[in-house]
Design a protein around this motif. Sequence first.
Motif, mmCIF file in Angstrom:
data_model
loop_
_atom_site.group_PDB
_atom_site.id
_atom_site.type_symbol
_atom_site.label_atom_id
_atom_site.label_comp_id
_atom_site.label_asym_id
_atom_site.label_seq_id
_atom_site.Cartn_x
_atom_site.Cartn_y
_atom_site.Cartn_z
ATOM 1 N N LYS A 188 0.828 -1.203 0.000
ATOM 2 C CA LYS A 188 0.000 0.000 0.000
ATOM 3 C C LYS A 188 0.868 1.262 0.000
ATOM 4 N N ILE A 189 0.309 2.319 -0.555
ATOM 5 C CA ILE A 189 1.006 3.611 -0.594
ATOM 6 C C ILE A 189 0.078 4.682 -0.036
ATOM 7 N N TYR A 190 0.574 5.406 0.962
ATOM 8 C CA TYR A 190 -0.191 6.466 1.616
ATOM 9 C C TYR A 190 0.563 7.782 1.422
ATOM 10 N N ILE A 191 -0.095 8.750 0.810
ATOM 11 C CA ILE A 191 0.477 10.080 0.596
ATOM 12 C C ILE A 191 -0.284 11.057 1.485
ATOM 13 N N GLY A 192 0.397 11.614 2.468
ATOM 14 C CA GLY A 192 -0.252 12.399 3.504
ATOM 15 C C GLY A 192 -0.664 13.790 3.075
ATOM 16 N N ALA A 208 4.824 5.118 3.059
ATOM 17 C CA ALA A 208 4.060 6.194 3.695
ATOM 18 C C ALA A 208 4.865 7.471 3.582
ATOM 19 N N LEU A 209 4.300 8.475 2.905
ATOM 20 C CA LEU A 209 4.884 9.814 2.840
ATOM 21 C C LEU A 209 3.966 10.714 3.656
ATOM 22 N N CYS A 210 4.431 11.136 4.809
ATOM 23 C CA CYS A 210 3.541 11.803 5.757
ATOM 24 C C CYS A 210 3.393 13.295 5.474
ATOM 25 N N GLU A 211 2.609 13.940 6.295
ATOM 26 C CA GLU A 211 2.154 15.315 6.070
ATOM 27 C C GLU A 211 3.299 16.282 5.784
ATOM 28 N N GLU A 212 3.118 17.102 4.724
ATOM 29 C CA GLU A 212 4.042 18.184 4.348
ATOM 30 C C GLU A 212 5.417 17.689 3.901
ATOM 31 N N ALA A 224 9.669 -1.555 2.411
ATOM 32 C CA ALA A 224 8.680 -0.780 3.149
ATOM 33 C C ALA A 224 9.347 0.461 3.743
ATOM 34 N N THR A 225 8.869 1.635 3.317
ATOM 35 C CA THR A 225 9.515 2.893 3.691
ATOM 36 C C THR A 225 8.495 3.869 4.260
ATOM 37 N N THR A 226 8.896 4.515 5.353
ATOM 38 C CA THR A 226 8.091 5.565 5.975
ATOM 39 C C THR A 226 8.905 6.839 6.068
ATOM 40 N N ILE A 227 8.356 7.912 5.530
ATOM 41 C CA ILE A 227 8.962 9.234 5.654
ATOM 42 C C ILE A 227 8.013 10.079 6.490
ATOM 43 N N GLY A 228 8.429 10.408 7.694
ATOM 44 C CA GLY A 228 7.579 11.160 8.609
ATOM 45 C C GLY A 228 7.310 12.571 8.121
ATOM 46 N N PRO A 229 6.580 13.362 8.895
ATOM 47 C CA PRO A 229 6.178 14.703 8.447
ATOM 48 C C PRO A 229 7.353 15.649 8.273
#
Length: 386
Positions: A188-192, A208-212, A224-229
């Motif tokens: 899954k891909i989540y664009i914040g 996950a590309l988080c807010e801003e 699996a990659t997460t980039i916080g805000p």
Amino acid sequence: MQLVFSDAQYWEDFLPLTFTRPVAEMRCGILTFSERWQKILENTEISFFTEMYLQGKFPEPAKKESLFLVTNFLPTENVIQQIKDLKQGEALVYEDELVAAKINMDGFSLHQIEKMTDIKEELIFFKKPTDLFTYNKEAIDFDFALLTKDRVSQELSSTNGFLGNKEDLFIDEGAQIEFSTINTKTGKIYIGKNAEVMEGCNLRGPIALCEESKFNLGAKIYGATTIGPHCKVGGEVNNIIIFGYSNKGHDGFVGNSVIGEWCNLGADTNSSNLKNNYAPVKLWNYRTKSFEDTGLQFAGLIMGDHSKTAINTQLNTGTVVGVASNIFKEGFPPNLVESFSWGGFKGDEKFKLDKAYEVAERAMARRKVPLTDEDKAIFKHIFDAY
């Protein structure tokens, strides 16, 4: 009901990431552990049971009836219900460790617990830094379901190429994606909210590309990659987590890594995630004060808050960097870079504390976030103690 997020026995095992925060404030998946439990339990009255030097910034529990919770695991629906059904004096235990209890924080004591129930189901439990990226796919899946339930994604612009199922892509309000390729076949891909995927990016979930936050032009992102805000990421990354407010804006590779907040990787910084002999990677363990075998063939960089690398920095497989370190000398830094290192090598002088404050203030001011007296007190404790 007050939620009390407990570090229990895990805080030291997550160093250097937890030098500046409780365990509950680490990010994995899309959310921090704290944010995840607030959404699950629909409760925003929170406090933290953590190290004394952190309690100035992270509020101590009020002395009243509370739900005492170890946060660093992904619950099943059944376990969530068990937690909600707890009565005063009751607790849940997983693998001989207490994970949830209804107790009174006035005169806090586990002797208040009159009934303990074992959780029988197998849970994903995060016990060390490498678990964050190892189980990040499962965390993204969990948070994706939690955050997108009964919500409608923005439409993906027709300028993009797309592979996979559209229901596995969620684009929050204000987010922008143009002239990129998006592949949800692998996750899954989540664009914040208000995030941006610039032209020419290639995204292969789970991501996950988080807010801003932004993926810069031509970025290659493997899950699996997460980039916080409030981050900027470019170049090539694979299975990494950035907590937030950090930049890896240029070319260079980072894989199987966890990076804290307010970090900056200079242009063409590269972090090896595989040894030349394919042997399991060892990482520094602050509890045992030794390099411990992770059992993983792929493990890159664990970096504490406010640390930085110069351009063309080359990091060895399994490098651990403390808080507020500056790595700029020629050659490969050692596998352990101490907090406040000025240069990055063993025996280098320490970054002067007042100068560290100045750099942090400047970096944070760019995001309109103040460096508080509480932040400075945390810096000073780490500077003096480690």
